[in-house]
Structure formats: C-alpha cells, structure tokens
Design an enzyme around this catalytic site. Structure first.
Site, PDB file in Angstrom:
ATOM      1  N   TYR A 144      77.886 105.703  12.960  1.00  0.00           N
ATOM      2  CA  TYR A 144      79.359 105.945  12.817  1.00  0.00           C
ATOM      3  C   TYR A 144      79.938 105.244  12.165  1.00  0.00           C
ATOM      4  O   TYR A 144      79.836 104.396  11.588  1.00  0.00           O
ATOM      5  CB  TYR A 144      80.052 105.278  14.181  1.00  0.00           C
ATOM      6  CG  TYR A 144      81.032 105.534  14.598  1.00  0.00           C
ATOM      7  CD1 TYR A 144      82.067 107.083  14.748  1.00  0.00           C
ATOM      8  CD2 TYR A 144      82.426 104.651  14.042  1.00  0.00           C
ATOM      9  CE1 TYR A 144      83.003 107.173  14.863  1.00  0.00           C
ATOM     10  CE2 TYR A 144      83.555 104.737  14.572  1.00  0.00           C
ATOM     11  CZ  TYR A 144      83.875 105.995  14.809  1.00  0.00           C
ATOM     12  OH  TYR A 144      85.575 106.635  14.679  1.00  0.00           O
ATOM     13  N   ASP A 239      77.820 101.183   5.077  1.00  0.00           N
ATOM     14  CA  ASP A 239      78.800 101.051   5.876  1.00  0.00           C
ATOM     15  C   ASP A 239      78.781  99.683   6.191  1.00  0.00           C
ATOM     16  O   ASP A 239      78.093  99.439   7.029  1.00  0.00           O
ATOM     17  CB  ASP A 239      79.147 102.620   6.509  1.00  0.00           C
ATOM     18  CG  ASP A 239      80.025 102.079   7.799  1.00  0.00           C
ATOM     19  OD1 ASP A 239      81.197 100.693   7.612  1.00  0.00           O
ATOM     20  OD2 ASP A 239      80.541 103.016   8.454  1.00  0.00           O
ATOM     21  N   LYS A 267      87.291  95.465  10.174  1.00  0.00           N
ATOM     22  CA  LYS A 267      87.197  94.237  11.295  1.00  0.00           C
ATOM     23  C   LYS A 267      87.278  92.877  11.015  1.00  0.00           C
ATOM     24  O   LYS A 267      88.236  92.164  11.356  1.00  0.00           O
ATOM     25  CB  LYS A 267      85.766  94.865  12.278  1.00  0.00           C
ATOM     26  CG  LYS A 267      85.652  96.163  12.160  1.00  0.00           C
ATOM     27  CD  LYS A 267      84.905  95.979  13.406  1.00  0.00           C
ATOM     28  CE  LYS A 267      84.386  97.794  13.950  1.00  0.00           C
ATOM     29  NZ  LYS A 267      84.315  98.455  15.245  1.00  0.00           N
TER      30      LYS A 267
END
Ligand code: PLP
Length: 427
Positions: A144, A239, A267
């Site tokens: 994702y 990522d 994050k």
C-alpha cells in the site's frame, strides 16, 4: 465491554461522514462490530468515551512510536503553539527536521516535506517520471502506498481488508502505467522490466511489507532489485512511511543495508501530526521546482507545529538503546504468542521485525499477497474481539501490523500475553 456511547456517536457520525469514519479501516468492517470513539490517549493506552482503558497496539498506525502524549513532545508543541500555527514561509524548524532525517538516512541528500504518506509517494513517482522521462512504474501486490489513483492497484491495507484492492473510480487509463508483480518475486520483476525495457520510470516497494500483515523480504530480493534498477536506470523508491525510523534509526534500508534512489517517509517523522516527506539523491531531487521542472507544492508543507512534533519525536528515538528496547519487547510478545498458538494447536504463522509484529491465522508461510490472503480472517476477527473485550486493542484487520511503542512496559505486555492465553484457548 461497554460501548453504548461509542455506538451512539457512530450513529451520529454516520449522519455526516460516509460510514461514520474518515478512513475506512477504522469502521471495523473486517472484524464486525462498531468502531470505538476515543477521547484521549496517554503512553500505551487509549481511553474511549465509555470509560474503557485499552492497551494500544495500533499506535495511530505506527506514528506514535514514543507513546501517546509523550511529555517532551507535548511541551514542545505547547511552546510552539504560542508562535502561531502556520506562516506559509520558510522556517528553521523545517531545516532542522530535514537535517536530522538526512543524517539518519545515508541515501537521502535532499528532502521535501509534504503532509501525508500519500503525498510523499505520489510526488516521488512524479519526480521519478520527470527525471527518467518514462511513464511506467512497477509496484508489488498487496503493498500500500497511499490512495493516489495509479497506486490503488492490487493495494494492501484497507484495500484488502474491504476486498477492494482495485478501487472503483480509477480510470483504466490512469492505472495502465502501473505494472504489478508479486512481492518477493525477483524473477517476475525482471521479466516485467525486460518486457517494458526502457519504459519503467520507477520501482516502488515497501522494504518490509506492512500493509498485508507483516511480510519480510526474502534475503536476495532487495539486493536483486537494486541491481536491476541500477542496470536499467530505473529509480528505486523505498516506501518507508511505516518502516522509516521504526525498523531502525535509518529505516529498513539501513537495517538491510540496501539503498534506494528515493525514500518516502511519513507517520513517525510527524510525531502524530500530518506529515510526509520524500527525499533521495541530489541529482534526482534537484529536478523539483523551483530548481527543476517537476512541480510539487503545499500550503501547509513544513508546517511549524508538525515539524516541532517530528523533531521532538526523533530526539527521543535518538537516545541510545531505544531501538534495542523496542525490539526486545516485540521479540518477547511475538514468541509468547507463538508458544500459546502451539499450546492450543492453532494454525498460526508469526512474523516480527524490530517493533513490528503480526500473527497470521494460517499454518502456511506468508511471503506475498496470495499467501497472506489464505489466512482465516474469521478467526482473526474472533481474536480481535476477544482481546478487545479484555482491554487490548489490536488492528481491526488481519492485514495490518501490530506496533509497539516505548510506552509499552513489561506489565502491560504481560497482561496482553495472559489475555491472549484466555482468548486463544477459546479459538
Ligand atoms: N505508504 C505506506 C507504506 C503506508 O503504510 C501508508 C499509510 O498507511 C501510506 C503510504 C499512506 O500514508 P498516509 O495515510 O499518511 O497518506
């Protein structure tokens, strides 16, 4: 567990927000039941509107690695608020955070701050396309990378959870340049690269797949990817929105000693505020406007409050022994879960790296999307609710990671294990 007020709020929220939520996995659809409404959080605990106290293994999907409302972060934010919340200009804070990230990640020479992980991956791909003059990208099944159109192709996280890994609303034309390959499959990658020789701008990958549970890369996968990308002049993008500053101070790339051309972060670097970033080699990054011709911008990018939260979070993480302590806790809890599964003869496959772990309800090895999909999601749902009833909050989906923070102490971990003993016995 009492959920009267949460249920009332969910009913109210559903009058205003689709499904009553602002992000799909929060809705508990994969595990049944209704979402909890949280009022406050401190350390490793969430407190909901019904007065339930929950030990939190979601940690805002990984962002809260130092624990909720850490006193240093909170104080820094209070002080920062006095100076205003956004100027839309340059600040020293954004330079400080950039410098800290660049010192931690040897592959990053220049970085740009954005407001989310989605923006980071989307912008990194635009940059790779601008840099190479090519259109195609390769991504991996079940990884994702946020919700940009052309990345919602065989995507993990909420996509698998809700059974919509290929979102509707994405025109075929937008997705036609996204080539998808099974995770951990070097041969399939090589085949695609050969088939589309000279057309692939970037390969984007989660260096630890953390959006279909936790799947570790096979030993030679990244080394092989690095070689292919160098040989074919393809931009390799890691990522690290989840793994950055979680798997190690220098992310998964430092842990595995394999370095990409571009890295996406999010994050943790925002300490719980909305932040993302992408960075990498100077020669690529300087294709970005205002120096180069790849456009990328943001009203709130480098926002002073978000930068402050990131800087303070990284200060805590930089202290000696922090990553070892996080890892020790994860190794312990993961081993104990495995022992319990054996004790009750449950089909469980466990994965763990640094402070990430996952309990897959399957006896078979999980190494890609197809093997992850074989898990018994109904059994996971029973596990989730059993734990929740005893005040332990795991992700409301089999296909998400469990996250530990510095605030998870021995007592809470022991409590989690004894709750798991009772729950697994009944499964
Ligand atoms: N990349 C990865 C690996 C992620 O896990 C996520 C979100 O969970 C994203 C990108 C998107 O980040 P955001 O939700 O901040 O847009």
């Amino acid at each position: 567990m009492k959920t009267v007020k949460s249920n009332e709020l969910h009913t109210l929220a559903s009058n205003f927000l689709p499904g009553g939520v602002n992000s799909p996995v929060r809705a508990f659809k994969a595990v049944g039941g209704r979402p909890l409404f949280i009022e406050r959080a401190k350390g490793d605990k969430l407190y909901d509107v019904d007065g339930n106290e929950l030990i939190d293994y979601v940690c805002s999907w990984g962002a809260m690695i130092v624990g909720h409302a850490h006193k240093d972060v909170t104080k820094a934010l209070r002080d920062a608020l006095e100076n205003g919340t956004s100027y839309g200009t340059c600040t020293l804070l954004e330079v400080k955070l950039a410098k800290e990230i660049i010192e931690a990640f040897p592959s990053i020479e220049r970085i740009r701050m954005v407001n989310s992980g989605t923006e980071a991956t989307m912008s990194a791909i635009r940059l790779a396309r601008g840099f190479t003059g090519r259109d195609k990208i390769i991504k991996y099944e079940g990884c994702y990378h946020g919700h940009a159109d052309y990345l919602l192709v065989k995507a993990g996280s909420g996509g698998i959870t809700l059974g919509i890994p290929d979102s509707s609303g994405v025109p075929d034309d937008f997705a036609k340049n996204t080539l998808v390959v099974p995770y951990n499959d070097l041969e399939a990658t090589l085949k695609k690269v050969k088939e589309y020789k000279g057309q692939v701008a970037a390969i984007i990958v989660e260096p630890v797949a953390a959006n279909m549970g936790i799947i570790l890369p096979k030993e030679e996968f990244f080394k092989g990817l690095r070689e292919i990308c160098t040989k074919e002049e393809i931009v390799l993008i890691f990522d690290e929105v989840i793994t950055g500053f979680r798997v190690s101070w220098g992310g998964a790339q430092k842990y595995f000693d394999v370095y990409p051309d571009l890295t996406c972060l999010g994050k943790i670097i925002g300490g719980g505020l909305p932040v993302g970033a992408f960075g990498g080699k100077k020669e690529i990054m300087e294709h970005l406007a205002p120096i180069g011709d790849v456009y990328q911008a943001g009203t709130l990018s480098g926002n002073p409050i978000a930068m402050k939260a990131g800087i303070e979070t990284l200060k805590i993480l930089k202290q000696p022994g922090v990553y070892k302590a996080l890892e020790n806790s994860a190794v312990f809890i993961s081993k104990e879960f495995k022992k319990l599964a054996q004790k009750y003869n449950l089909p469980v496959y466990s994965t763990q790296i640094a402070s990430l772990f996952c309990t897959f309800f399957t006896r078979e090895q999980v190494f890609d999307y197809a093997s992850a999909k074989k898990c018994d999601t109904k059994r996971y749902a029973r596990f989730f609710h059993g734990m929740l009833d005893q005040g332990i909050y795991f992700a409301p989906s089999q296909f998400e990671a469990a996250f530990l923070s510095l605030a998870h102490n021995e007592h809470d971990i022991e409590k989690t294990i004894s709750c798991a003993d009772r729950v697994l016995q009944r499964l």
